[in-house]
Motif scaffolding. Structure first.
Motif, PDB file in Angstrom:
ATOM      1  N   GLN A   7      -8.010  -5.091   4.175  1.00  0.00           N
ATOM      2  CA  GLN A   7      -7.206  -3.835   3.461  1.00  0.00           C
ATOM      3  C   GLN A   7      -8.098  -3.033   2.686  1.00  0.00           C
ATOM      4  O   GLN A   7      -8.742  -3.322   1.583  1.00  0.00           O
ATOM      5  CB  GLN A   7      -6.225  -4.918   2.200  1.00  0.00           C
ATOM      6  CG  GLN A   7      -5.876  -3.832   1.129  1.00  0.00           C
ATOM      7  CD  GLN A   7      -4.058  -3.467   1.728  1.00  0.00           C
ATOM      8  OE1 GLN A   7      -4.229  -2.677   2.506  1.00  0.00           O
ATOM      9  NE2 GLN A   7      -3.256  -3.903   0.942  1.00  0.00           N
ATOM     10  N   VAL A  12      -4.165   0.458  -0.788  1.00  0.00           N
ATOM     11  CA  VAL A  12      -3.791  -0.465  -1.859  1.00  0.00           C
ATOM     12  C   VAL A  12      -2.550   0.266  -2.528  1.00  0.00           C
ATOM     13  O   VAL A  12      -2.881   1.487  -2.841  1.00  0.00           O
ATOM     14  CB  VAL A  12      -4.831  -0.791  -2.758  1.00  0.00           C
ATOM     15  CG1 VAL A  12      -4.406  -1.641  -3.918  1.00  0.00           C
ATOM     16  CG2 VAL A  12      -6.015  -1.427  -1.937  1.00  0.00           C
ATOM     17  N   ARG A  23      -3.041  -2.157  -9.328  1.00  0.00           N
ATOM     18  CA  ARG A  23      -3.350  -2.239  -7.769  1.00  0.00           C
ATOM     19  C   ARG A  23      -2.739  -3.601  -7.325  1.00  0.00           C
ATOM     20  O   ARG A  23      -3.232  -4.602  -7.446  1.00  0.00           O
ATOM     21  CB  ARG A  23      -4.597  -2.079  -7.698  1.00  0.00           C
ATOM     22  CG  ARG A  23      -5.429  -0.777  -8.010  1.00  0.00           C
ATOM     23  CD  ARG A  23      -6.789  -0.824  -8.032  1.00  0.00           C
ATOM     24  NE  ARG A  23      -7.386   0.514  -8.203  1.00  0.00           N
ATOM     25  CZ  ARG A  23      -7.731   1.556  -7.517  1.00  0.00           C
ATOM     26  NH1 ARG A  23      -7.538   1.258  -6.246  1.00  0.00           N
ATOM     27  NH2 ARG A  23      -8.179   2.524  -7.785  1.00  0.00           N
ATOM     28  N   VAL A  25      -3.103  -5.652  -4.449  1.00  0.00           N
ATOM     29  CA  VAL A  25      -4.050  -6.341  -3.570  1.00  0.00           C
ATOM     30  C   VAL A  25      -3.518  -6.880  -2.283  1.00  0.00           C
ATOM     31  O   VAL A  25      -3.905  -6.524  -1.043  1.00  0.00           O
ATOM     32  CB  VAL A  25      -5.379  -6.932  -4.149  1.00  0.00           C
ATOM     33  CG1 VAL A  25      -6.262  -7.631  -3.005  1.00  0.00           C
ATOM     34  CG2 VAL A  25      -5.884  -6.330  -5.240  1.00  0.00           C
ATOM     35  N   SER A  44      -3.421  -9.141  -7.741  1.00  0.00           N
ATOM     36  CA  SER A  44      -3.361  -7.714  -8.041  1.00  0.00           C
ATOM     37  C   SER A  44      -4.669  -7.365  -9.215  1.00  0.00           C
ATOM     38  O   SER A  44      -5.258  -8.344  -9.818  1.00  0.00           O
ATOM     39  CB  SER A  44      -2.137  -7.402  -8.711  1.00  0.00           C
ATOM     40  OG  SER A  44      -1.919  -8.008  -9.819  1.00  0.00           O
ATOM     41  N   TYR A 141     -11.583  -9.914  -2.995  1.00  0.00           N
ATOM     42  CA  TYR A 141     -11.700  -8.363  -3.617  1.00  0.00           C
ATOM     43  C   TYR A 141     -13.070  -7.910  -4.023  1.00  0.00           C
ATOM     44  O   TYR A 141     -13.801  -8.738  -4.624  1.00  0.00           O
ATOM     45  CB  TYR A 141     -10.519  -8.498  -4.844  1.00  0.00           C
ATOM     46  CG  TYR A 141     -10.548  -7.096  -5.401  1.00  0.00           C
ATOM     47  CD1 TYR A 141      -9.501  -6.060  -4.772  1.00  0.00           C
ATOM     48  CD2 TYR A 141     -10.720  -6.827  -6.598  1.00  0.00           C
ATOM     49  CE1 TYR A 141      -9.358  -4.907  -5.234  1.00  0.00           C
ATOM     50  CE2 TYR A 141     -10.233  -5.523  -7.235  1.00  0.00           C
ATOM     51  CZ  TYR A 141      -9.781  -4.602  -6.622  1.00  0.00           C
ATOM     52  OH  TYR A 141      -9.395  -3.269  -7.245  1.00  0.00           O
TER      53      TYR A 141
END
Length: 199
Positions: A7, A12, A23, A25, A44, A141
């Motif tokens: 991603q 996003v 955001r 995720v 997120s 992330y």
């Protein structure tokens, strides 16, 4: 067989909430929406720009939260008691979506929300750290530009160079599969990993 998908940061979803910006995720299932009862789990990150913020009510869900930069104070109003905690940066804290929760202090946080029939974990990882993949879904992330290697039985499966705020989703890993991280940054965690599996 393991399923890998990236991603990119530019893709996003960014939205406003009462205390700042959020955001999204990752959200499962793919056709789900962020409304109570219409998703299984959500990953997120959000900015908390107010000195005092009330969290959205999410009855029927479990929650994990982590501050990515500053200490914050959380107050959970439960049915029979009030719980107050000081949350240090990169420390994961679990609480119920049924709680009325207020945060005090400004930060950027990271969140995992999931149905109670699932089990959720959250961990911040430093440069040169390894993560063995044992959960059905892992969302990595990136807090900085990060090099990620996916390795199975000491053989490189795939390598990625991901930009800050991008993520890598790994689903249904096979045994003896791990992930390694590297970055120019070395003084603090460079990724946050969210893991989900059935109980």
């Amino acid at each position: 067989m393991i399923n890998l998908r990236v991603q990119e940061a530019k893709n996003v979803k960014v939205a406003q909430w009462s205390g700042g910006e959020t955001r999204e995720v990752f959200l499962a299932p793919d056709h789900g929406v962020y409304k109570v009862g219409q998703f299984d789990f959500r990953v997120s990150s959000a900015t908390v720009e107010l000195k005092e913020s009330k969290f959205s009510a999410l009855p029927g869900y479990e929650r994990l939260i982590m501050s990515l930069d500053h200490c914050i104070r959380l107050v959970h109003e439960k049915e029979e008691e009030i719980e107050e905690i000081i949350l240090q940066p990169f420390e994961a804290h679990h609480f119920s979506g049924d709680d009325q929760t207020t945060s005090y202090g400004q930060c950027t946080d990271f969140n995992l929300i999931y149905k109670p029939e699932l089990k959720g974990f959250m961990k911040a990882c430093n440069k040169a750290e390894q993560l063995t993949l044992e959960s059905e879904v892992t969302v990595i992330y990136c807090l900085e530009d990060v090099d990620i290697q996916v390795i199975k039985n000491e053989e490189l499966i795939k390598s990625y160079q991901l930009e800050k705020y991008s993520s890598l989703v790994l689903e249904n890993p096979e045994s003896h599969t791990r992930v390694e991280f590297d970055s120019q940054e070395s003084f603090q965690p460079i990724v946050v990993c969210s893991m989900i599996q059935e109980k």
